[in-house]
Motif scaffolding. Structure first.
Motif, PDB file in Angstrom:
ATOM      1  N   THR A 270       0.826  -1.211   0.000  1.00 56.72           N
ATOM      2  CA  THR A 270       0.000   0.000   0.000  1.00 56.72           C
ATOM      3  C   THR A 270       0.857   1.256   0.000  1.00 56.72           C
ATOM      4  O   THR A 270       2.063   1.222   0.216  1.00 56.72           O
ATOM      5  CB  THR A 270      -0.904   0.018   1.246  1.00 56.72           C
ATOM      6  OG1 THR A 270      -0.072   0.017   2.416  1.00 56.72           O
ATOM      7  CG2 THR A 270      -1.808  -1.200   1.274  1.00 56.72           C
ATOM      8  N   ARG A 273      -2.183   6.894   0.321  1.00 54.46           N
ATOM      9  CA  ARG A 273      -3.550   7.110  -0.157  1.00 54.46           C
ATOM     10  C   ARG A 273      -4.366   5.810  -0.100  1.00 54.46           C
ATOM     11  O   ARG A 273      -5.527   5.821   0.327  1.00 54.46           O
ATOM     12  CB  ARG A 273      -3.530   7.674  -1.580  1.00 54.46           C
ATOM     13  CG  ARG A 273      -4.921   7.773  -2.192  1.00 54.46           C
ATOM     14  CD  ARG A 273      -5.027   8.871  -3.212  1.00 54.46           C
ATOM     15  NE  ARG A 273      -5.050  10.191  -2.598  1.00 54.46           N
ATOM     16  CZ  ARG A 273      -5.524  11.290  -3.202  1.00 54.46           C
ATOM     17  NH1 ARG A 273      -5.998  11.224  -4.430  1.00 54.46           N
ATOM     18  NH2 ARG A 273      -5.505  12.446  -2.594  1.00 54.46           N
ATOM     19  N   THR A 274      -3.784   4.680  -0.537  1.00 57.52           N
ATOM     20  CA  THR A 274      -4.545   3.427  -0.486  1.00 57.52           C
ATOM     21  C   THR A 274      -4.796   3.014   0.961  1.00 57.52           C
ATOM     22  O   THR A 274      -5.822   2.399   1.258  1.00 57.52           O
ATOM     23  CB  THR A 274      -3.809   2.297  -1.236  1.00 57.52           C
ATOM     24  OG1 THR A 274      -2.476   2.182  -0.746  1.00 57.52           O
ATOM     25  CG2 THR A 274      -3.792   2.549  -2.725  1.00 57.52           C
ATOM     26  N   ARG A 275      -3.892   3.356   1.862  1.00 65.90           N
ATOM     27  CA  ARG A 275      -4.136   3.051   3.276  1.00 65.90           C
ATOM     28  C   ARG A 275      -5.324   3.858   3.805  1.00 65.90           C
ATOM     29  O   ARG A 275      -6.113   3.380   4.623  1.00 65.90           O
ATOM     30  CB  ARG A 275      -2.873   3.304   4.104  1.00 65.90           C
ATOM     31  CG  ARG A 275      -1.807   2.239   3.887  1.00 65.90           C
ATOM     32  CD  ARG A 275      -0.714   2.319   4.931  1.00 65.90           C
ATOM     33  NE  ARG A 275       0.198   3.434   4.727  1.00 65.90           N
ATOM     34  CZ  ARG A 275       1.272   3.391   3.944  1.00 65.90           C
ATOM     35  NH1 ARG A 275       1.543   2.290   3.241  1.00 65.90           N
ATOM     36  NH2 ARG A 275       2.073   4.441   3.844  1.00 65.90           N
ATOM     37  N   ILE A 277      -7.852   4.758   1.972  1.00 68.34           N
ATOM     38  CA  ILE A 277      -9.027   4.095   1.390  1.00 68.34           C
ATOM     39  C   ILE A 277      -9.373   2.835   2.179  1.00 68.34           C
ATOM     40  O   ILE A 277     -10.535   2.597   2.519  1.00 68.34           O
ATOM     41  CB  ILE A 277      -8.768   3.751  -0.093  1.00 68.34           C
ATOM     42  CG1 ILE A 277      -8.600   5.035  -0.906  1.00 68.34           C
ATOM     43  CG2 ILE A 277      -9.898   2.885  -0.649  1.00 68.34           C
ATOM     44  CD1 ILE A 277      -8.147   4.803  -2.342  1.00 68.34           C
ATOM     45  N   LEU A 304      -7.065   3.032  -7.758  1.00 66.90           N
ATOM     46  CA  LEU A 304      -6.007   3.031  -6.755  1.00 66.90           C
ATOM     47  C   LEU A 304      -5.911   1.688  -6.044  1.00 66.90           C
ATOM     48  O   LEU A 304      -4.821   1.256  -5.631  1.00 66.90           O
ATOM     49  CB  LEU A 304      -6.262   4.146  -5.731  1.00 66.90           C
ATOM     50  CG  LEU A 304      -6.011   5.582  -6.214  1.00 66.90           C
ATOM     51  CD1 LEU A 304      -6.557   6.584  -5.205  1.00 66.90           C
ATOM     52  CD2 LEU A 304      -4.513   5.802  -6.440  1.00 66.90           C
ATOM     53  N   LEU A 305      -7.051   1.000  -5.897  1.00 66.81           N
ATOM     54  CA  LEU A 305      -7.054  -0.303  -5.222  1.00 66.81           C
ATOM     55  C   LEU A 305      -6.624  -1.448  -6.134  1.00 66.81           C
ATOM     56  O   LEU A 305      -6.246  -2.521  -5.653  1.00 66.81           O
ATOM     57  CB  LEU A 305      -8.451  -0.606  -4.667  1.00 66.81           C
ATOM     58  CG  LEU A 305      -8.901   0.209  -3.466  1.00 66.81           C
ATOM     59  CD1 LEU A 305     -10.344  -0.141  -3.114  1.00 66.81           C
ATOM     60  CD2 LEU A 305      -7.989  -0.031  -2.264  1.00 66.81           C
ATOM     61  N   VAL A 308      -3.350  -3.185  -5.425  1.00 66.06           N
ATOM     62  CA  VAL A 308      -3.385  -3.918  -4.153  1.00 66.06           C
ATOM     63  C   VAL A 308      -4.019  -5.293  -4.363  1.00 66.06           C
ATOM     64  O   VAL A 308      -3.505  -6.314  -3.910  1.00 66.06           O
ATOM     65  CB  VAL A 308      -4.159  -3.121  -3.088  1.00 66.06           C
ATOM     66  CG1 VAL A 308      -4.177  -3.896  -1.772  1.00 66.06           C
ATOM     67  CG2 VAL A 308      -3.536  -1.751  -2.895  1.00 66.06           C
TER      68      VAL A 308
END
Length: 341
Positions: A270, A273-275, A277, A304-305, A308
């Motif tokens: 991550t 920003r993804t954290r 989310i 963005l995800l 991941v």
């Protein structure tokens, strides 16, 4: 024993050739590796005295004698119903059943004759039976644990499991999905998978079972009046063990790989920003609500995800498995993006 035959050329179910008798003796003593076309094999299969192994086409197991007895009785009854002319022969064969089984070789343990199923009436009996079986394991150990396991139990299990894995014994374990967020199970999985163990989880309910090689199984007790989480049925009958293994294989097939088996690297999966989310998702927020707080579009949140999901080998959009991974991830402690209100 000489081969006797009925009129019409059908083998007499109460007689075996010398080849069949010798092969049967070999199989009940544990040597079930038999090449196709081996003398006497077709005879044993036709009578029902042996059955093929579920997972090895060239291995055979001795059937339960009570089952074979009933099978032969049913065959003679069917013959009588079909033709009164065979009544005399069938009655005579029914009288010979005791003599027939008396000359058949017996297994050293006698489990096949006794049914090979024994109720473990208290936890100490069940634990002793499992410990004895695990001590003599030489092929594989399959387990299914539907309930949480105590941390101390898992610590002891970890040492013994790794020792067996290092000896080349295969190991497969199934847990419920809830185990993914429990620290004791995560620690155990992290340790044993490094040595080759395979672990999966499922949301479907399943019974507790322990299977050791093709020789032992322990099943949960499902009798309401006697049920206890640590008692159950000890099974040593080869036919029943084959059935239990097939049941485990079906469970294994529908289960998912353990999310915590993702290899750890120095790079994080991550970013800030993804954290942010993922934190929002863990709070129950929708993508639309998260996108609004970040002042971006919903499509941007999805994009963005995407890396991941790919890094975790999780199907894109599977928020449940992504959430389970995030709940147990060390990356939760890393800094998230600060949202400007």
């Amino acid at each position: 024993m000489a081969d006797a035959r009925e009129s019409g050329g059908t083998p007499n179910a109460l007689a075996l050739t010398d080849d069949a008798l010798a092969l049967y003796e070999r199989i009940v003593r544990g040597d079930g590796q038999v090449e196709p076309g081996w003398p006497g094999l077709d005879e044993l299969l036709a009578i029902g005295l042996v059955l093929p192994h579920l997972f090895d086409a060239n291995t055979y197991l001795a059937s339960d004698r009570q089952y074979v007895w009933q099978l032969l009785v049913d065959r003679e009854r069917a013959a009588i119903e079909q033709s009164e002319e065979l009544l005399g022969q069938s009655v005579e064969r029914l009288r010979e059943l005791s003599r027939f089984f008396a000359v058949l070789p017996r297994s050293a343990t006698g489990d096949t004759d006794s049914g090979g199923i024994e109720f473990m009436k208290n936890p100490s009996d069940a634990n002793a039976a499992v410990a004895s079986a695990l001590a003599s394991a030489n092929s594989h150990v399959y387990t299914a644990h539907p309930k949480d396991r105590q941390q101390e139990v898992l610590r002891i299990s970890e040492v013994n499991d790794i020792e067996r894995l290092e000896r080349g014994i295969g190991m497969r374990t199934v847990y419920p999905d809830t185990a993914l967020v429990r620290v004791p199970e995560n620690q155990w999985v992290s340790a044993v998978t490094l040595h080759g163990a395979e672990v999966r989880t499922t949301a479907f309910p399943f019974p507790r079972m322990i299977i050791v090689d093709d020789a032992f199984a322990l099943l949960s007790d499902h009798q309401a009046a006697l049920a206890h989480s640590r008692t159950g049925w000890k099974v040593t009958h080869p036919g029943m063990i084959g059935f239990i293994q097939e049941t485990f294989e079906l469970l294994w097939h529908v289960a998912d790989p353990w999310a915590g088996r993702i290899p750890r690297t120095t790079k994080t999966i991550t970013n800030p920003r993804t954290r942010t989310i993922l934190n929002g998702m863990s709070e129950g927020k929708t993508h639309e609500a998260i996108a609004k707080s970040l002042k971006v579009t919903t499509r941007t949140v999805t994009n963005l995800l995407s890396p991941v999901y790919k890094a975790l080998d999780i199907e894109a959009g599977d928020r449940f498995r992504l959430g389970l991974w995030w709940a147990a991830s060390d990356e939760r402690d890393l800094e998230a993006e600060r949202i400007q209100e």
